[in-house]
Design an enzyme around this catalytic site. Structure first.
Site, PDB file in Angstrom:
ATOM      1  CG  HIS A   9      -2.222  -1.151   1.280  1.00  0.00           C
ATOM      2  ND1 HIS A   9      -2.860  -1.248   2.317  1.00  0.00           N
ATOM      3  CD2 HIS A   9      -2.521  -1.690  -0.142  1.00  0.00           C
ATOM      4  CE1 HIS A   9      -3.712  -2.225   1.868  1.00  0.00           C
ATOM      5  NE2 HIS A   9      -3.417  -2.307   0.404  1.00  0.00           N
ATOM      6  CD  GLU A  15     -11.064  -7.422  17.066  1.00  0.00           C
ATOM      7  OE1 GLU A  15     -11.526  -7.145  18.033  1.00  0.00           O
ATOM      8  OE2 GLU A  15     -11.119  -6.872  16.036  1.00  0.00           O
TER       9      GLU A  15
HETATM   10  C1  BV8 Z   1      -8.033  -2.099  -5.459  1.00  0.00           C
HETATM   11  C2  BV8 Z   1      -3.482   3.282   2.369  1.00  0.00           C
HETATM   12  C3  BV8 Z   1      -8.305  -2.624  -7.697  1.00  0.00           C
HETATM   13  C4  BV8 Z   1      -3.896   4.768   2.932  1.00  0.00           C
HETATM   14  C5  BV8 Z   1      -5.373   1.846   2.531  1.00  0.00           C
HETATM   15  C6  BV8 Z   1     -16.077  -4.430  -2.386  1.00  0.00           C
HETATM   16  C7  BV8 Z   1     -15.654  -5.491  -2.083  1.00  0.00           C
HETATM   17  C8  BV8 Z   1     -14.184  -5.970  -2.101  1.00  0.00           C
HETATM   18  C9  BV8 Z   1     -13.380  -4.853  -2.479  1.00  0.00           C
HETATM   19  C10 BV8 Z   1     -13.901  -3.714  -2.460  1.00  0.00           C
HETATM   20  C11 BV8 Z   1     -15.266  -3.230  -2.513  1.00  0.00           C
HETATM   21  N1  BV8 Z   1     -15.229  -2.287  -2.824  1.00  0.00           N
HETATM   22  C12 BV8 Z   1     -14.119  -1.539  -3.158  1.00  0.00           C
HETATM   23  C13 BV8 Z   1     -13.427  -2.606  -2.997  1.00  0.00           C
HETATM   24  C14 BV8 Z   1     -12.019  -2.394  -3.144  1.00  0.00           C
HETATM   25  C15 BV8 Z   1     -11.144  -1.685  -1.953  1.00  0.00           C
HETATM   26  C16 BV8 Z   1     -11.439  -2.316  -0.500  1.00  0.00           C
HETATM   27  O1  BV8 Z   1     -11.258  -3.110  -0.293  1.00  0.00           O
HETATM   28  N2  BV8 Z   1     -12.436  -1.445   0.048  1.00  0.00           N
HETATM   29  C17 BV8 Z   1     -12.613  -1.945   1.219  1.00  0.00           C
HETATM   30  C18 BV8 Z   1     -13.236  -0.826   2.094  1.00  0.00           C
HETATM   31  C19 BV8 Z   1     -14.020  -2.968   1.289  1.00  0.00           C
HETATM   32  N3  BV8 Z   1      -9.726  -1.830  -2.114  1.00  0.00           N
HETATM   33  C20 BV8 Z   1      -9.131  -0.846  -2.898  1.00  0.00           C
HETATM   34  O2  BV8 Z   1      -9.494   0.245  -3.274  1.00  0.00           O
HETATM   35  C21 BV8 Z   1      -7.677  -1.298  -3.295  1.00  0.00           C
HETATM   36  N4  BV8 Z   1      -7.446  -1.063  -4.694  1.00  0.00           N
HETATM   37  O3  BV8 Z   1      -8.877  -2.767  -5.054  1.00  0.00           O
HETATM   38  O4  BV8 Z   1      -7.613  -1.950  -7.031  1.00  0.00           O
HETATM   39  C22 BV8 Z   1      -8.978  -1.323  -8.280  1.00  0.00           C
HETATM   40  C23 BV8 Z   1      -8.774  -0.523  -8.962  1.00  0.00           C
HETATM   41  C24 BV8 Z   1      -9.592   0.678  -9.439  1.00  0.00           C
HETATM   42  C25 BV8 Z   1     -10.872   0.619  -9.340  1.00  0.00           C
HETATM   43  C26 BV8 Z   1     -11.459  -0.618  -8.345  1.00  0.00           C
HETATM   44  C27 BV8 Z   1     -10.693  -1.332  -8.024  1.00  0.00           C
HETATM   45  C28 BV8 Z   1      -6.981  -0.303  -2.597  1.00  0.00           C
HETATM   46  C29 BV8 Z   1      -6.857  -0.843  -1.001  1.00  0.00           C
HETATM   47  C30 BV8 Z   1      -5.823   0.118  -0.317  1.00  0.00           C
HETATM   48  C31 BV8 Z   1      -6.505   1.472   0.518  1.00  0.00           C
HETATM   49  N5  BV8 Z   1      -5.321   2.063   1.202  1.00  0.00           N
HETATM   50  N6  BV8 Z   1      -4.298   2.509   3.083  1.00  0.00           N
HETATM   51  C32 BV8 Z   1      -3.121   4.813   4.456  1.00  0.00           C
HETATM   52  O5  BV8 Z   1      -2.633   3.857   4.904  1.00  0.00           O
HETATM   53  O6  BV8 Z   1      -3.172   5.987   4.880  1.00  0.00           O
HETATM   54  S1  BV8 Z   1      -6.149   0.581   3.364  1.00  0.00           S
HETATM   55  C33 BV8 Z   1      -5.829   0.593   4.898  1.00  0.00           C
HETATM   56  O7  BV8 Z   1      -6.517  -0.441   5.471  1.00  0.00           O
HETATM   57  C34 BV8 Z   1      -4.358   0.389   5.258  1.00  0.00           C
HETATM   58  O8  BV8 Z   1      -3.578   0.254   4.331  1.00  0.00           O
HETATM   59  C35 BV8 Z   1      -4.385  -0.922   6.229  1.00  0.00           C
HETATM   60  O9  BV8 Z   1      -3.352  -1.514   6.287  1.00  0.00           O
HETATM   61  C36 BV8 Z   1      -5.380  -1.368   5.489  1.00  0.00           C
HETATM   62  C37 BV8 Z   1      -6.077  -2.520   6.185  1.00  0.00           C
HETATM   63  O10 BV8 Z   1      -6.335  -2.481   7.631  1.00  0.00           O
HETATM   64  P1  BV8 Z   1      -5.786  -3.158   8.588  1.00  0.00           P
HETATM   65  O11 BV8 Z   1      -4.134  -3.086   8.428  1.00  0.00           O
HETATM   66  O12 BV8 Z   1      -6.148  -4.595   8.804  1.00  0.00           O
HETATM   67  O13 BV8 Z   1      -6.059  -2.368  10.137  1.00  0.00           O
HETATM   68  P2  BV8 Z   1      -7.452  -2.418  10.817  1.00  0.00           P
HETATM   69  O14 BV8 Z   1      -7.201  -1.293  11.730  1.00  0.00           O
HETATM   70  O15 BV8 Z   1      -8.420  -2.610   9.822  1.00  0.00           O
HETATM   71  O16 BV8 Z   1      -7.244  -4.027  11.579  1.00  0.00           O
HETATM   72  C38 BV8 Z   1      -6.209  -4.035  12.473  1.00  0.00           C
HETATM   73  C39 BV8 Z   1      -6.417  -5.453  13.056  1.00  0.00           C
HETATM   74  O17 BV8 Z   1      -5.234  -5.516  13.971  1.00  0.00           O
HETATM   75  C40 BV8 Z   1      -7.491  -5.859  13.783  1.00  0.00           C
HETATM   76  O18 BV8 Z   1      -7.808  -7.107  13.533  1.00  0.00           O
HETATM   77  C41 BV8 Z   1      -6.907  -5.940  15.273  1.00  0.00           C
HETATM   78  O19 BV8 Z   1      -7.688  -6.656  16.048  1.00  0.00           O
HETATM   79  C42 BV8 Z   1      -5.509  -6.260  15.064  1.00  0.00           C
HETATM   80  N7  BV8 Z   1      -4.762  -5.771  16.407  1.00  0.00           N
HETATM   81  C43 BV8 Z   1      -4.547  -4.877  16.950  1.00  0.00           C
HETATM   82  N8  BV8 Z   1      -3.535  -4.765  17.632  1.00  0.00           N
HETATM   83  C44 BV8 Z   1      -2.963  -5.899  17.686  1.00  0.00           C
HETATM   84  C45 BV8 Z   1      -3.793  -6.622  16.551  1.00  0.00           C
HETATM   85  N9  BV8 Z   1      -3.089  -7.773  16.423  1.00  0.00           N
HETATM   86  C46 BV8 Z   1      -2.045  -8.335  16.873  1.00  0.00           C
HETATM   87  N10 BV8 Z   1      -1.614  -7.677  17.866  1.00  0.00           N
HETATM   88  C47 BV8 Z   1      -1.886  -6.579  18.299  1.00  0.00           C
HETATM   89  N11 BV8 Z   1      -1.172  -5.976  19.227  1.00  0.00           N
END
Ligand code: BV8
Length: 245
Positions: free
Chosen positions: A118, A214
């Site tokens: 990313h 979780e």
């Molecule tokens: C793309 C950059 C092709 C910014 C980020 C419907 C269905 C499926 C897909 C889609 C859909 N609608 C749209 C899409 C595609 C979309 C998408 O997935 N949307 C989601 C909302 C459904 N994806 C895209 O657009 C991607 N591109 O598909 O390209 C395309 C091209 C053109 C047109 C269409 C498609 C691009 C995705 C990238 C977006 N950019 N970030 C920034 O960082 O500033 S996403 C953002 O979320 C970050 O990158 C982050 O890394 C990522 C994932 O989040 P997580 O890292 O999982 O973080 P989160 O807080 O959610 O979870 C943390 C976890 O850690 C938790 O589970 C927690 O329990 C755990 N945790 C906490 N503490 C601990 C721990 N675990 C262990 N130890 C601990 N101590």
């Protein structure tokens, strides 16, 4: 913290490992996750900021948010979870780390075979098409920062609706098709296409191990879900793998 003998044996016999990380691996370094209690998105919704539309309609706001995160990340150090992943890299003939994180902490911990799928918050891209470079200034004095050519710079980060870097994506997809074990750490399994990687690996015959505080959608398919903080589970797991090795 005892682990299943099958898990330990597989990690000892494996030759090809892929690790996928999300913001949870950096949580113990003091960096808020995206969707947790103190989630980054809580203050700002993803749709408002991490999209090209948001950037071009309000570059100052988007850059304020990234500048705030860069200042936070600038003070952060890798934690034992990052350190163990860096150590594991040298122990397997084939090893790839795919991170969704843009904080650069894996490299700071010594990881080298890393795909920052990313992007990277320390790099900036010229909207006029000049060479992408590192923007070390922290905090950034002028928001939005400008390229020498005068055009606005944007964070070198993949926003929603933008394609992932094709070279990194191809490298990741090849590795997940061929690996013996895929370990997915600290991700909610919400953002695609990375959220599909564990399923793809498992369909290709890999063992999938999840480490999270979780359960997540990935837990449905993981062979093992190890509940706990990455900074605790990874050192304990690696200790057992190496000790009995
Ligand atoms: C793309 C950059 C092709 C910014 C980020 C419907 C269905 C499926 C897909 C889609 C859909 N609608 C749209 C899409 C595609 C979309 C998408 O997935 N949307 C989601 C909302 C459904 N994806 C895209 O657009 C991607 N591109 O598909 O390209 C395309 C091209 C053109 C047109 C269409 C498609 C691009 C995705 C990238 C977006 N950019 N970030 C920034 O960082 O500033 S996403 C953002 O979320 C970050 O990158 C982050 O890394 C990522 C994932 O989040 P997580 O890292 O999982 O973080 P989160 O807080 O959610 O979870 C943390 C976890 O850690 C938790 O589970 C927690 O329990 C755990 N945790 C906490 N503490 C601990 C721990 N675990 C262990 N130890 C601990 N101590």
């Amino acid at each position: 913290m005892g682990f299943e003998p099958k898990l330990i044996a597989t990690l000892q016999q494996a030759t090809r490992i892929v690790i996928v990380t999300g913001s949870g691996i950096s949580a113990e370094s003091g960096i808020p996750t995206f969707r947790g209690e103190d989630g980054l998105w809580k203050k700002y919704r993803a749709e408002e900021l991490a999209t090209p539309e948001a950037f071009y309609s309000n570059p100052e706001l988007v850059w304020e948010w990234y500048d705030w995160r860069r200042q936070l990340i600038g003070k952060a150090e890798p934690n034992p979870g990052h350190d163990v992943i860096a150590m594991m890299e040298g122990e397997y003939p084939e090893f790839l780390l795919i991170t969704q994180n843009v904080d650069g902490l894996h490299r700071k911990a010594g990881s080298r075979n890393v795909v920052e799928i990313h992007g990277n918050i320390w790099r900036a891209r010229c909207t006029g098409g000049c060479e992408t470079s590192y923007l070390e200034e922290n905090p950034i004095t002028q928001l939005p920062p400008k390229c020498n050519c005068g055009a606005m710079l944007r964070p070198d980060i993949v926003w929603f609706g933008e394609s992932l870097p094709i070279e990194g994506l191809l490298r990741a997809e090849k590795a997940i098709q061929e690996c013996d074990v895929l370990i997915v750490i600290g991700t909610s399994g919400y953002v695609y296409p990375v959220a599909s990687f564990p399923m793809i690996a498992q369909a290709a015959g890999a063992m999938v191990v999840e480490i999270n505080i979780e359960r997540t959608p990935i837990s449905q398919i993981a062979d093992f879900t190890l509940l706990g903080k990455a900074g605790d589970v990874l050192p304990a797991l690696w200790n057992e793998v190496v000790q009995k090795g």
